[in-house]
Scaffold this motif. Structure first.
Motif, PDB file in Angstrom:
ATOM      1  N   GLU A  95     -11.901  -5.803  -7.315  1.00  0.00           N
ATOM      2  CA  GLU A  95     -10.646  -5.043  -7.315  1.00  0.00           C
ATOM      3  C   GLU A  95      -9.750  -5.464  -8.479  1.00  0.00           C
ATOM      4  O   GLU A  95      -9.587  -6.647  -8.744  1.00  0.00           O
ATOM      5  CB  GLU A  95      -9.882  -5.293  -6.004  1.00  0.00           C
ATOM      6  N   HIS A 112       0.851  -1.199   0.000  1.00  0.00           N
ATOM      7  CA  HIS A 112       0.000   0.000   0.000  1.00  0.00           C
ATOM      8  C   HIS A 112       0.880   1.240   0.000  1.00  0.00           C
ATOM      9  O   HIS A 112       1.675   1.440   0.917  1.00  0.00           O
ATOM     10  CB  HIS A 112      -0.910   0.010   1.240  1.00  0.00           C
ATOM     11  N   GLU A 114     -10.923  -0.478  -6.122  1.00  0.00           N
ATOM     12  CA  GLU A 114     -11.556  -1.581  -5.397  1.00  0.00           C
ATOM     13  C   GLU A 114     -12.800  -1.142  -4.633  1.00  0.00           C
ATOM     14  O   GLU A 114     -12.869  -1.264  -3.414  1.00  0.00           O
ATOM     15  CB  GLU A 114     -10.544  -2.230  -4.458  1.00  0.00           C
TER      16      GLU A 114
HETATM   17  N1  MF3 Z   1      -5.984  -6.825  -0.290  1.00  0.00           N
HETATM   18  C1  MF3 Z   1      -6.472  -5.742   0.530  1.00  0.00           C
HETATM   19  C2  MF3 Z   1      -6.496  -4.532  -0.370  1.00  0.00           C
HETATM   20  O1  MF3 Z   1      -7.121  -4.588  -1.372  1.00  0.00           O
HETATM   21  C3  MF3 Z   1      -5.654  -5.487   1.740  1.00  0.00           C
HETATM   22  C4  MF3 Z   1      -5.646  -6.604   2.710  1.00  0.00           C
HETATM   23  S1  MF3 Z   1      -4.635  -6.193   4.007  1.00  0.00           S
HETATM   24  C5  MF3 Z   1      -4.717  -7.555   4.975  1.00  0.00           C
HETATM   25  O2  MF3 Z   1      -5.870  -3.531  -0.183  1.00  0.00           O
HETATM   26  F1  MF3 Z   1      -3.828  -7.413   5.893  1.00  0.00           F
HETATM   27  F2  MF3 Z   1      -5.931  -7.651   5.464  1.00  0.00           F
HETATM   28  F3  MF3 Z   1      -4.464  -8.620   4.238  1.00  0.00           F
END
Ligand code: MF3
Ligand code: CO
Ligand code: CO
Length: 270
Positions: free
Chosen positions: A237, A177, A205
């Motif tokens: 997403e 992220h 998403e």
């Molecule tokens: N995949 C998720 C997103 O779309 C994020 C999950 S974070 C977790 O950003 F720690 F919950 F896996």
């Protein structure tokens, strides 16, 4: 000026590889889903398929997340933790796969029907699927990040649904992220609203709720996000690359998803 990373041709190739792995794992999950299965079994499928590819499941231990995939059933908006819950006919489930391969993350999710969905479940899922497509249609060099959420929100509200504000799309690459934040709602005129440039990579998403947009974090596990009104929520997403003329959907699937009815994209097959 913005600090959003512009990927090189080599970095884009590496992102194509990690994104395609995530997409293929998501297709595999869709083929295995059935009533009577636990969400823990989905975790095992994702974990083993990811490891088999020589990749790593990004969610595992990410800020303490205990599993290799997020499984979000019915009123769960996102970040559902796989466990003993047994899927039943009529459930909807978002499976969110993120794969780390060659130093880069690829992130994609879809909502699936277990057996026959109720009209409400079908509606919220269809709206979420279309909301992602509408967001993707806004992506091209020179457009603004805010155009994505403005278009999504207008559509979702016209369908009588709510769009989640507490969680947003995100830049992605060597980090899971990063900048930019990609809201799925219309942002204030004073909020940061960078221009898209070719070579930027981020996710879109949208989480779409059958009722209001408000959500609640589970007080005991500190991960599971539910709708405040406990009405259904659905999400799709993709990870996308901005190009001069539009975008490349890096997590585009080579195959139709089973149990998710991608009618708009594959009308020739239905
Ligand atoms: N995949 C998720 C997103 O779309 C994020 C999950 S974070 C977790 O950003 F720690 F919950 F896996
Ligand atoms: Co994401
Ligand atoms: Co994700």
């Amino acid at each position: 000026m913005s600090g959003i990373e512009i990927k090189s041709a080599r970095e884009i190739d590496a992102m194509r590889a990690s994104c395609q792995m995530a997409a293929e794992t998501l297709v595999l999950v869709g083929e295995k889903l059935r009533a009577g299965m636990t969400t823990e079994e989905i975790n095992t499928i994702v974990h083993e398929d990811t490891i088999r590819r020589g990749a790593t499941p990004s969610p595992l231990n990410y800020h303490g997340f205990p599993k290799s995939v997020c499984t979000s059933v019915n009123e769960v908006v996102c970040h559902g933790i796989p466990g003993p819950y047994v899927l039943v006919n009529g459930d909807i489930i978002n499976v969110d796969v993120t794969t780390y391969y060659g130093g880069f993350h690829g992130d994609t999710s879809a909502t699936f029907f277990i057996g026959t969905p109720s009209p409400e479940a079908r509606h919220v899922t269809d709206v979420a699927r279309r909301a992602l497509d509408i967001g993707i249609e806004q992506v091209r060099e020179g457009a603004r990040i805010g155009d994505i959420g403005a278009a999504i929100e207008e559509y979702v509200h016209a369908q009588g649904c709510g769009v989640v504000r507490d969680y947003v799309g995100h830049g992605i690459g060597r980090k899971f992220h990063t900048d930019p934040q990609v809201p799925h709602y219309k942002i204030a005129r004073t909020a940061p609203n960078p221009r898209m440039k070719a070579g930027m990579i981020f996710t879109i998403e949208p989480m779409v709720n059958l009722g209001g947009w408000e959500v609640e974090l589970d007080a005991s596990d500190k991960w599971t996000v539910r709708t405040k009104d406990r009405k259904l929520s659905a999400q799709f997403e993709h990870t996308v690359l901005v190009t001069r003329t539009g975008c490349e959907v890096l997590t585009k699937r080579a195959k139709l998803l089973k149990h998710s009815e991608e009618r708009d994209l594959f009308t020739e097959l239905t």
